[in-house]
Write a protein that holds these residues in place. Sequence first.
Motif, PDB file in Angstrom:
ATOM      1  N   ILE A 256       0.835  -1.212   0.000  1.00  0.00           N
ATOM      2  CA  ILE A 256       0.000   0.000   0.000  1.00  0.00           C
ATOM      3  C   ILE A 256       0.865   1.256   0.000  1.00  0.00           C
ATOM      4  O   ILE A 256       0.363   2.359   0.223  1.00  0.00           O
ATOM      5  N   SER A 257       2.164   1.101  -0.257  1.00  0.00           N
ATOM      6  CA  SER A 257       3.080   2.248  -0.240  1.00  0.00           C
ATOM      7  C   SER A 257       2.726   3.340  -1.260  1.00  0.00           C
ATOM      8  O   SER A 257       2.956   4.518  -0.974  1.00  0.00           O
ATOM      9  N   PRO A 258       2.177   3.026  -2.455  1.00  0.00           N
ATOM     10  CA  PRO A 258       1.788   4.126  -3.358  1.00  0.00           C
ATOM     11  C   PRO A 258       0.758   5.056  -2.737  1.00  0.00           C
ATOM     12  O   PRO A 258       0.850   6.283  -2.868  1.00  0.00           O
TER      13      PRO A 258
ATOM     14  N   ILE B  53      -0.564  10.118   0.281  1.00  0.00           N
ATOM     15  CA  ILE B  53      -1.069  10.744   1.497  1.00  0.00           C
ATOM     16  C   ILE B  53       0.001  11.606   2.145  1.00  0.00           C
ATOM     17  O   ILE B  53      -0.267  12.728   2.599  1.00  0.00           O
ATOM     18  N   LEU B  54       1.223  11.110   2.190  1.00  0.00           N
ATOM     19  CA  LEU B  54       2.329  11.845   2.801  1.00  0.00           C
ATOM     20  C   LEU B  54       2.550  13.185   2.114  1.00  0.00           C
ATOM     21  O   LEU B  54       2.720  14.218   2.779  1.00  0.00           O
TER      22      LEU B  54
ATOM     23  N   HIS C  50       6.403   0.592  -3.885  1.00  0.00           N
ATOM     24  CA  HIS C  50       6.272  -0.635  -4.684  1.00  0.00           C
ATOM     25  C   HIS C  50       4.932  -0.603  -5.422  1.00  0.00           C
ATOM     26  O   HIS C  50       3.870  -0.659  -4.803  1.00  0.00           O
ATOM     27  N   TYR C  51       5.003  -0.520  -6.731  1.00  0.00           N
ATOM     28  CA  TYR C  51       3.799  -0.538  -7.558  1.00  0.00           C
ATOM     29  C   TYR C  51       3.549  -1.973  -8.018  1.00  0.00           C
ATOM     30  O   TYR C  51       4.443  -2.634  -8.528  1.00  0.00           O
ATOM     31  N   GLN C  52       2.295  -2.409  -7.843  1.00  0.00           N
ATOM     32  CA  GLN C  52       1.966  -3.790  -8.206  1.00  0.00           C
ATOM     33  C   GLN C  52       1.899  -3.939  -9.725  1.00  0.00           C
ATOM     34  O   GLN C  52       1.472  -3.074 -10.420  1.00  0.00           O
TER      35      GLN C  52
ATOM     36  N   LEU D  18      11.999   8.956  -1.400  1.00  0.00           N
ATOM     37  CA  LEU D  18      11.013   7.922  -1.075  1.00  0.00           C
ATOM     38  C   LEU D  18      10.425   7.197  -2.274  1.00  0.00           C
ATOM     39  O   LEU D  18       9.885   6.103  -2.108  1.00  0.00           O
ATOM     40  N   SER D  19      10.476   7.807  -3.457  1.00  0.00           N
ATOM     41  CA  SER D  19       9.825   7.175  -4.613  1.00  0.00           C
ATOM     42  C   SER D  19      10.432   5.804  -4.938  1.00  0.00           C
ATOM     43  O   SER D  19       9.735   4.916  -5.444  1.00  0.00           O
TER      44      SER D  19
END
Length: 292
Positions: A211-213, A218-219, A290-292, A285-286
């Motif tokens: 759920i990092s994306p 949000i950040l 992790h993009y699925q 941070l990018s």
Amino acid sequence: MNKKKIWETVRPYFMIAPAMIGIILFVIYPVLYLVKLSFYKYNLLNKDKSKFVGLDNFKEIFSREDFYDSLFTTVIYTVGVVFLTLAISILIAVWLKKKTRFNDIIQAGIFTPHIISIVSVSLVWMWLMEPSHGILNFLLKAVGLPAMPWLQSSSTSLLSVIIVSVWQGIGYYTLIIVAALHGVNPQIYEAAELDNANKFDVFFRITLPLISPQLFFILIIMTIGSFKVFDTVKIMTGGGPNGSTTTLVYYIYEFRSNSIGYASATGVVLMGIIAILTFVYFKVLSKKVHYQ
């Protein structure tokens, strides 16, 4: 055929024209005008008395202690709001992950503060934090704790504003994270269960990366929004007591009439700070998203 080809070429630009006109009129033009005003000692009553001062406004900004005080206050506010809101939203989202009737009701309830006017929210919390007959101090006294001055003391006023901002934003960000959790393939958790992975490892090695994306999004928007906070401060504390809640935007607001050139220059500095922070976020941070 020629007319059809011309239309096919022009149509995309025609379709985005209304949006682009709005962006130019209400975003690009005001920003450029703000930059222009930052180089002037501007007189609102008589434009003829306005004069070009170059970088004098910026030199004054970085030589004033009250600017650094407001910047420090803004940073403390931003760190507090972003950290607390993100942490609490993740915990609540994990709790509400299961699709049940009860969880649906809870989600609707925690989202309600986000759709209420910040003016109403601030006024209600001012009443709750009232030192003599506020509910919060009543509850503290009921459990044997001393009453707190909340908005009346420079040591607790910023914390009080942070609490209000966190309370209002939790519901919105929780729903985003819940939606992200629902998008995770359940087979991944099944595989982790077969490998006897404990809940701690599953949360930090599977859930958070997947759920990092959404967390990254949000950040960024929370950081930008926190640096631009004004309404809550204006209504609840007016920048006080003793300037303890004077954020950068409220600092700019205080100079809006007496020195609009200086205020504009401070706005440009704020814009630069936000741009730098956003760049750092993407740079640092990018790679961890992790993009699925």
